[in-house]
Each structure stands twice: as structure tokens, then as C-alpha cells.
Design an enzyme around this catalytic site. Structure first.
Site, PDB file in Angstrom:
ATOM      1  CG  ASP A 257      -2.792  12.935   4.769  1.00 32.41           C
ATOM      2  OD1 ASP A 257      -2.793  13.237   3.554  1.00 32.41           O
ATOM      3  OD2 ASP A 257      -3.486  12.013   5.248  1.00 32.41           O
TER       4      ASP A 257
ATOM      5  CG  HIS B 202      -7.924   4.689  -1.681  1.00 32.23           C
ATOM      6  ND1 HIS B 202      -7.949   5.913  -1.068  1.00 32.23           N
ATOM      7  CD2 HIS B 202      -6.895   4.011  -1.109  1.00 32.23           C
ATOM      8  CE1 HIS B 202      -6.996   5.981  -0.157  1.00 32.23           C
ATOM      9  NE2 HIS B 202      -6.329   4.836  -0.175  1.00 32.23           N
TER      10      HIS B 202
ATOM     11  CD  GLU C 194     -10.046   6.223   6.964  1.00 36.44           C
ATOM     12  OE1 GLU C 194     -10.112   5.101   7.480  1.00 36.44           O
ATOM     13  OE2 GLU C 194      -8.972   6.759   6.633  1.00 36.44           O
TER      14      GLU C 194
ATOM     15  CB  CYS D 183      -5.369  12.815   8.598  1.00 38.49           C
ATOM     16  SG  CYS D 183      -5.181  11.152   9.286  1.00 38.49           S
TER      17      CYS D 183
ATOM     18  NE  ARG E 258     -10.353   8.146   3.001  1.00 34.79           N
ATOM     19  CZ  ARG E 258      -9.260   8.656   3.567  1.00 34.79           C
ATOM     20  NH1 ARG E 258      -8.082   8.137   3.289  1.00 34.79           N
ATOM     21  NH2 ARG E 258      -9.345   9.685   4.397  1.00 34.79           N
TER      22      ARG E 258
ATOM     23  CD  GLU F  87      -9.517  11.371   0.654  1.00 33.09           C
ATOM     24  OE1 GLU F  87      -9.423  12.353   1.409  1.00 33.09           O
ATOM     25  OE2 GLU F  87      -8.708  10.433   0.670  1.00 33.09           O
TER      26      GLU F  87
ATOM     27  CG  ASP G 186      -4.372   8.177  -0.155  1.00 33.97           C
ATOM     28  OD1 ASP G 186      -5.297   8.682  -0.826  1.00 33.97           O
ATOM     29  OD2 ASP G 186      -4.137   8.495   1.030  1.00 33.97           O
TER      30      ASP G 186
ATOM     31  CG  ASN H  78      -6.775   2.991   7.411  1.00 34.59           C
ATOM     32  OD1 ASN H  78      -5.671   2.518   7.672  1.00 34.59           O
ATOM     33  ND2 ASN H  78      -6.996   4.291   7.354  1.00 34.59           N
TER      34      ASN H  78
ATOM     35  CE1 TYR I 133      -3.680   2.488   0.442  1.00 36.26           C
ATOM     36  CE2 TYR I 133      -2.450   3.300   2.331  1.00 36.26           C
ATOM     37  CZ  TYR I 133      -3.474   3.440   1.424  1.00 36.26           C
ATOM     38  OH  TYR I 133      -4.295   4.555   1.464  1.00 36.26           O
TER      39      TYR I 133
ATOM     40  CG  ASP J  71      -4.762  12.762  -1.184  1.00 39.16           C
ATOM     41  OD1 ASP J  71      -4.795  11.852  -0.332  1.00 39.16           O
ATOM     42  OD2 ASP J  71      -3.845  13.590  -1.245  1.00 39.16           O
TER      43      ASP J  71
END
Length: 299
Positions: free
Chosen positions: A62, A116, A191, A126, A161, A118, A89, A213, A48, A91
Site C-alpha cells: 500500500d 476520501h 488518521e 500506509c 483524511r 488524504e 479510499d 479507522n 468500505y 489515496d
């Protein structure tokens, strides 16, 4: 020697086939290419690539400050170093639907097995911090539809996500997950689930692979692989764990060096030179050198 022998499209095909079996696949987070190779060596099923880790690697929080080119570049470096599939990731997709489409193709070209995207408002936060905001459902679905439409390899995994659990509760997360699947998402990343029962509720609601996660110091308990398997999870990530371990060890090493003037007492905690050489395949490079450059130049 050098990079992975398995082409990206073959990694994706094998990954999708294994994901379809319903087993739980373990994807520790790599903080650099060398740690990705270590994950493979230790027998895990995938790698990952965390947005939080990429940001921290640059000394940034982040909060959506990294760029597509930075993420794609680091993703390429990591993915090419291992035979394992790597998920990254992405974002919020780095912009509007057209930007999301470009994000998918850039990360496809970088050799990743999937990504992914989101449903947070951009700039994001985060996923385990308070104060998150999510976009409306129409915007969230547009992002996923654009991602699915843009991919060229049908085995490139488009995962959605959703962060809405922390904003509007579990029922909203289940409704959002169903809508994201209808929009074309191949998998769902719910998440900041608080309990195993919440993971189980999402599992009952959608018929696509689910990711759990297990980040430390967050909203979720640190459930075991067996616990997550029992409630039907298909992928589990530990996104920042290796970075936290490495940085914690580095902090203690620097404290020892400052206090004692030597790291003699820490040798037992270090990766030995021989282990590093094995990991980077020094023997393979040496064999190449002796096999190719085995001639002398006449004078």
C-alpha cells in the site's frame, strides 16, 4: 439477481440523510463484491473499499502503486453488488488538483457514495506506518477544493483524511481538520488517533461527520462501537479485517492440506455451498431462467 436495485444517486441521498442524524454507521471493508454482499446480509450500514485491500488484492504494498482505473474498476464491481452505500479510499487523488477532479467524477460514475482524499505526499504510505510525510496546508486544501468543485451529485461525500497527527501531533491535526472543513470537506477522517480522548478533541473542533479507522495492528487501539459512539464518531471502518480473516483461514487451510492431504477437518470452518448459493441468489437466477426460457423450439 444480478446487481443492486437502488440507483447510485438514491444510495447517496439515503446515506447523507442517515449521516445527518448523528448516529454511528458501521462500514466493514469489502475485499471483493461477494464480501460486500455478505456485509449487507449481516446487517451493517455500509461498505468500505480500502486502498490497502485493493493493493493487496493485486499483490502490491500500500504505497500508492494502484491506478485510478484499477481503483474505479474494483469500486464499481463492489458498489453495484450491494444496496448499501460504499465509500472508497482515493489515496492522494492520483495526482495534481486536475487529477483529483477526474478521480471524483470517475468514482462518482462508478456508483460510489463517497471517497476520501488524504494529505500525504505522493507516493503515500500506509496510514499506520512510520515515516509518513504530509503536504503543506495549501496543497492539502487545493486537493479538497478541486474534489468539491468537480462533483456533480451534491450528495457524493467528499471526505478529507489527514495523516498529520503522526507527523506533527494532535494540535496540528485539529488545525488541519478545521482548514479542510473550511475548504469544503463534508467529513473528516483523522488518521491514526492514539486514544479516545484524541478522537474526542477532533470532535470538539469541527462540526462535520467524523470517521474512525479501527484497523488491526496499527497505531490506534481497537475501540468498540459503543466507545466510538460515546465520543461522537459518525462512521467506523474496519478496512482490512475481512481480508485478514479470509487470508488467515486460507493459510491454515493450506497448512492442513499439506500436512494431512485432505480438508475434511476444516469443513466446519467453511462457508457451506447452500450459504454461498443463498448469497449469490441462485434461486433468483433459476426463477428467471424458468420464467423466460420456458419454451421449446419446433423441429
Amino acid at each position: 439477481m444480478l446487481y443492486a436495485k437502488t440507483p447510485a444517486h438514491e444510495k447517496r441521498r439515503a446515506f447523507r440523510e442517515r449521516l445527518a442524524t448523528g448516529e454511528l454507521l458501521r462500514f466493514p471493508g469489502a475485499f471483493n463484491p461477494l464480501s460486500a454482499r455478505l456485509i449487507e446480509q449481516r446487517g451493517f450500514e455500509g461498505v468500505y473499499v480500502s486502498g490497502a485491500v485493493l493493493a493487496a488484492d493485486l499483490g502490491l504494498p500500500d504505497i500508492g502503486l494502484t491506478t485510478l482505473s484499477e481503483v474505479a474498476g474494483r469500486g464499481r464491481q463492489i458498489a453495484r453488488m450491494t444496496e448499501l452505500p460504499a465509500i472508497i479510499d482515493a489515496d492522494t487523488g492520483f495526482g495534481e488538483p486536475m487529477n483529483v477532479a477526474r478521480t471524483v467524477q470517475e468514482l462518482e460514475d462508478a456508483g460510489l457514495a463517497g471517497l476520501h482524499i488524504e494529505d500525504q505526499v505522493n507516493p503515500k504510505r500506509c496510514g499506520h506506518l512510520d515515516g509518513k510525510q504530509v503536504v503543506d496546508e495549501h496543497t492539502a486544501l487545493q486537493r479538497i477544493a478541486a474534489a468539491v468543485d468537480a462533483r456533480r451529485d451534491p450528495n457524493f461525500l467528499i471526505m478529507a483524511r489527514t495523516d498529520i497527527r503522526a507527523v506533527d501531533g494532535l494540535d496540528a491535526a485539529i488545525d488541519r481538520a478545521k482548514a479542510l472543513v473550511d475548504a469544503g470537506a463534508d467529513a473528516i477522517f483523522p488518521e491514526a488517533m492514539a486514544t479516545l480522548a484524541e478522537f474526542e478533541a477532533v470532535r470538539a473542533a469541527v462540526d462535520v461527520p467524523l470517521l474512525a479507522n479501527m484497523t488491526e495492528f496499527g497505531k490506534s487501539e481497537l475501540f468498540t462501537v459503543d466507545q466510538l459512539r460515546d465520543v461522537g464518531m459518525n462512521i467506523v471502518i474496519w478496512p482490512v479485517s475481512l481480508l485478514r480473516l479470509a487470508m488467515g483461514s486460507a493459510m491454515r487451510g493450506l497448512d492442513e492440506l499439506a500436512a494431512e492431504g485432505s480438508l475434511q477437518a476444516k469443513l466446519g470452518e467453511m462457508q457451506h455451498r447452500a450459504e454461498l448459493y443463498d448469497l449469490v441468489d441462485y434461486e433468483g437466477y433459476n426463477h428467471f431462467d424458468t420464467g423466460i426460457f420456458n419454451f421449446t423450439i419446433s423441429r
